[in-house]
Design an enzyme around this catalytic site. Sequence first.
Site, PDB file in Angstrom:
ATOM      1  N   ILE A  98      -6.771  12.861   3.801  1.00 52.12           N
ATOM      2  CA  ILE A  98      -8.208  12.730   3.558  1.00 52.12           C
ATOM      3  C   ILE A  98      -8.754  11.458   4.183  1.00 52.12           C
ATOM      4  CG2 ILE A  98      -7.842  11.646   1.289  1.00 52.12           C
ATOM      5  CD1 ILE A  98     -10.789  13.873   2.476  1.00 52.12           C
ATOM      6  N   GLY A 317      -5.934  20.408  -0.191  1.00 55.59           N
ATOM      7  CA  GLY A 317      -6.815  19.779  -1.159  1.00 55.59           C
ATOM      8  C   GLY A 317      -7.233  18.404  -0.683  1.00 55.59           C
ATOM      9  N   GLU A 318      -7.443  17.491  -1.621  1.00 55.39           N
ATOM     10  CA  GLU A 318      -7.869  16.109  -1.361  1.00 55.39           C
ATOM     11  C   GLU A 318      -9.310  16.013  -0.867  1.00 55.39           C
ATOM     12  OE1 GLU A 318      -5.220  14.077   1.304  1.00 55.39           O
ATOM     13  OE2 GLU A 318      -3.426  14.558   0.153  1.00 55.39           O
ATOM     14  N   GLY A 319      -9.926  17.136  -0.508  1.00 62.35           N
ATOM     15  CA  GLY A 319     -11.233  17.126   0.136  1.00 62.35           C
ATOM     16  C   GLY A 319     -11.155  17.299   1.635  1.00 62.35           C
TER      17      GLY A 319
END
Length: 351
Positions: A98, A317-319
Site C-alpha cells: 500500500i 487488501g490494505e487498500g
Amino acid sequence: MDLVQSTINQIGPLDDRAATAARRRQDMLTKPAGSLGRLEELSIRIAGITGRERPRLTNPAVIVMAADHGVARQGVSAFPAEVTPQMVLNFLRGGAAINVLARHVGARVIVVDIGVATDLPPHPDLVSRKLAYGTADFSQEPAMSHETARQAIAVGIACANQAIDSGVDLLATGEMGIANTTAASAVVAAITRRPASEVTGRGTGIDDSGLARKIAVIEQALHRHQPNPDDGLDVLAKVGGLEIGGLAGVILGAAARRVPVVIDGFIAGAAALIAATLAPAATAYMIAGHRSVERGHAAVFSHLDLQPLLDLNMRLGEGTGAVLAMSICQAACKILDEMATFAEAGVSEKV
C-alpha cells in the site's frame, strides 16, 4: 444525538445540478460523445458527489484500519495473529504494497490502530484509537458489544472528518487484520442472505481443509448469533471486526461530507454493506475500486449495484486496489476539467 446518527442524517442525494452540468460539458468536449466510456460517467458521478461541475481531486488519502480477530484462534488463517502488528509497523516504515502504490499515485497513507491485539510503539504517523485488543472469538460469543460496534463506526467517521478537514478530497479504504476475511465473509453472508459457502474464500491462502473449517466456523456463528441482515450494527457486533466497523464509519463520514470514497477489496466491501444498511443514501458516494478474487466480493458489488473499475486478480487488501483506482478517478475528472470544448478548440462538431 451521537456522531454516528448525526453523520447519517447529513447524507443526502447527489447534486443533480452539478451532474447535469458535467454531462452537458462532457458532450461539448472535443471527442465523439461517449467515446471515453466509463471515464465519462465516472466524472459525472463525481460531479454529483462533490457538487462541483468540474471537480478536481488533488489531495487523495487512504485510511488503513488495523485490528485483530478472536476467531483467528479457530485456525481460519494461514498466518499467525502476530502478523497484524508486524504489518502495521511495516506500513509505518513505508515498506508495504500500500505504501508503494500510494506513493505512485500521490496518496497519503493514514494508519489507524483501532483494535490491534498488542500495544504498538508511538509513531508520528500512527493514529491510536484502540477500542479493544481485538474482537472476541465470534464462534463462541459475539465479536463485540453493540456499544463497541457503534464506537468503531464513530472512530471511522472521526478519522474521515479529520482527513477532510486537512484538505483531503478523495478517500480510499484499506485494512489489516489476520482472520479478517472470516469476519468479512460472515458479514457478507448475513447481509446478502447468501450461504457462507458462496461468499467464503481462501483469504491468505488456506488449503481445502482450512477452507472447510472456515466455512463451518462462519455457519455455526451465524446460526448461533442470528444477526439481523437489515441492521448493520447488529451484524457488526455479532460477527464483524473493529476495522470493518471503522471503515464503515469512513464511508459514512465521506458521504456526509460529499467526498468520493473508493471501496477496496472484500473486507472493505463488507464495511460498505454495513454502511449501506445504516444509510442507504451512502451507496451513491461509493466508487468500487476493483474486483477481488476473494470469492464473496462479486456478491458485495451485486448487492450494492456497483461496478468495479479494475479487475487485476488482486486479493491483498490494505487498500491497494482502491489506491490504483484513485488515479482513474483523478484522470476522469481531469478529462472533464482540462479538455477543450469544440468551441474553445475551434473544432467542427458532428454534423
